[in-house]
Design an enzyme around this catalytic site. Sequence first.
Site, PDB file in Angstrom:
ATOM      1  N   ASP A   1       0.834  -1.203   0.000  1.00  0.00           N
ATOM      2  CA  ASP A   1       0.000   0.000   0.000  1.00  0.00           C
ATOM      3  C   ASP A   1       0.877   1.265   0.000  1.00  0.00           C
ATOM      4  OD1 ASP A   1      -2.437   1.403   0.258  1.00  0.00           O
ATOM      5  OD2 ASP A   1      -2.303   1.415   2.449  1.00  0.00           O
ATOM      6  N   HIS A   2       0.468   2.267  -0.733  1.00  0.00           N
ATOM      7  CA  HIS A   2       1.165   3.565  -0.754  1.00  0.00           C
ATOM      8  C   HIS A   2       2.673   3.442  -0.913  1.00  0.00           C
ATOM      9  CE1 HIS A   2      -2.254   6.165  -0.022  1.00  0.00           C
ATOM     10  NE2 HIS A   2      -2.685   5.286   0.859  1.00  0.00           N
TER      11      HIS A   2
ATOM     12  N   GLU B   1      -2.969   6.301  -7.673  1.00  0.00           N
ATOM     13  CA  GLU B   1      -3.951   7.266  -7.130  1.00  0.00           C
ATOM     14  C   GLU B   1      -3.943   8.529  -7.969  1.00  0.00           C
ATOM     15  OE1 GLU B   1      -3.838   7.719  -2.864  1.00  0.00           O
ATOM     16  OE2 GLU B   1      -4.208   9.877  -3.005  1.00  0.00           O
TER      17      GLU B   1
ATOM     18  N   GLY C   1      -7.160   8.090   8.515  1.00  0.00           N
ATOM     19  CA  GLY C   1      -7.231   8.392   9.944  1.00  0.00           C
ATOM     20  C   GLY C   1      -8.661   8.594  10.410  1.00  0.00           C
TER      21      GLY C   1
ATOM     22  N   GLY D   1      -9.031   5.530   3.163  1.00  0.00           N
ATOM     23  CA  GLY D   1      -9.627   6.281   4.276  1.00  0.00           C
ATOM     24  C   GLY D   1     -10.956   5.716   4.721  1.00  0.00           C
ATOM     25  N   GLY D   2     -11.037   4.397   4.785  1.00  0.00           N
ATOM     26  CA  GLY D   2     -12.321   3.761   5.115  1.00  0.00           C
ATOM     27  C   GLY D   2     -12.745   3.941   6.562  1.00  0.00           C
ATOM     28  N   THR D   3     -11.799   4.170   7.454  1.00  0.00           N
ATOM     29  CA  THR D   3     -12.146   4.276   8.877  1.00  0.00           C
ATOM     30  C   THR D   3     -13.104   5.445   9.119  1.00  0.00           C
ATOM     31  OG1 THR D   3     -10.050   3.323   9.570  1.00  0.00           O
ATOM     32  CG2 THR D   3     -11.200   4.693  11.195  1.00  0.00           C
TER      33      THR D   3
ATOM     34  N   ASN E   1     -10.066   0.305   1.669  1.00  0.00           N
ATOM     35  CA  ASN E   1      -8.926   0.224   2.588  1.00  0.00           C
ATOM     36  C   ASN E   1      -9.327   0.604   4.009  1.00  0.00           C
ATOM     37  OD1 ASN E   1      -7.534  -0.226   0.242  1.00  0.00           O
ATOM     38  ND2 ASN E   1      -6.034   1.392   0.565  1.00  0.00           N
TER      39      ASN E   1
ATOM     40  N   THR F   1      -6.736   2.517  10.143  1.00  0.00           N
ATOM     41  CA  THR F   1      -6.852   3.047  11.504  1.00  0.00           C
ATOM     42  C   THR F   1      -7.826   2.241  12.358  1.00  0.00           C
ATOM     43  OG1 THR F   1      -6.397   5.232  10.582  1.00  0.00           O
ATOM     44  CG2 THR F   1      -7.303   5.165  12.814  1.00  0.00           C
TER      45      THR F   1
HETATM   46  P1  13P Z   1      -7.886   4.597   7.254  1.00  0.00           P
HETATM   47  O1  13P Z   1      -6.694   4.617   8.162  1.00  0.00           O
HETATM   48  O2  13P Z   1      -8.674   5.838   7.322  1.00  0.00           O
HETATM   49  O3  13P Z   1      -8.709   3.375   7.461  1.00  0.00           O
HETATM   50  O4  13P Z   1      -7.316   4.540   5.757  1.00  0.00           O
HETATM   51  C1  13P Z   1      -6.730   3.369   5.310  1.00  0.00           C
HETATM   52  C2  13P Z   1      -6.114   3.512   3.988  1.00  0.00           C
HETATM   53  O5  13P Z   1      -6.646   4.156   3.119  1.00  0.00           O
HETATM   54  C3  13P Z   1      -4.846   2.815   3.756  1.00  0.00           C
HETATM   55  O6  13P Z   1      -4.322   3.098   2.515  1.00  0.00           O
END
Ligand code: 13P
Length: 284
Positions: free
Chosen positions: A82-83, A134, A179, A207-209, A228, A231
């Site tokens: 990832d990233h 991305e 986050g 950024g699913g969290t 994804n 967090t």
């Molecule tokens: P979160 O930390 O918001 O769940 O984001 C995860 C993410 O996008 C990892 O690439």
Amino acid sequence: MPLVNLKEILGAAAGEDWAAGSFSVSNMEMVLGVLQAAEETGSPVILQIAEVRLKHSPLELIGPLMVAAAENAGVPVAVHFDHGTTLAAVQTALDIGFTSVMIDGSRLPFEENAALTRKVKKMADDYGADTEAEIGSVGGSEDGSEHIAVNCTDPAQAVDFLKKTGVDALAVAIGNAHGNYKQAPQLRFDILESIGRQVSTPLVLHGGTGLTPGDFRRCIQNGVKKINIATATFDAVEEAVRRAFEAKAVAGYYDIQTAEVNGAYENALKHIEIFGCAGKADII
Ligand code: 13P
């Protein structure tokens, strides 16, 4: 069945009303918890780790563990980098056997992002692995160390980017951020719908969290096939350990380890149910 390419999972979800969870892990307990949830529910799943996390979990150690866990799983599991920000780390992930890699050139000018992505696509192709990139910028940063501003994806650029790179999955920015959200995000579904109408490449929601089940469902209906979660996993693990101490259920180290597995399991289970991927392992 076990270790599969990202495309196999995302291809099965194409046009369907479900998406795969891509869970960030940083130790064996998180891997075990996520796979327990996937196996119990018969879900395909993606295990991932971001380059920025490698200072805590060296790729040479966590990578082979993730691949071995996938190979021994009872459901299809893709192992994803990832990233990625450096070609060296991407190369190491491919050497270890990751079945997909993300190169994050989102902060580069468009043409530079496309050129870097093409380079990584070629590296991944040589290993039979898949590539994610991305376009636009998801807010925050994977480990909270930077405050990157949200820069929503321009749908026309997404189309152009896919033509120029041919990546297998495309991360989009629609107001989502890494986050815990300080306030509920107003996702730009208009942008997502526009992208979803114009491209057939599976879309990725970072950024699913903290997003709501309704947000997830609407994203899935508009072409998001990989979601994804990082967090929430780390928070759930921390919380499970805290609860175990509060309940005086920690008599020794292994009780901490068990709590960690349970925290990762509960978090993955919750998201698998929302993403609608339970029972989809059989079609891959
Ligand atoms: P979160 O930390 O918001 O769940 O984001 C995860 C993410 O996008 C990892 O690439």
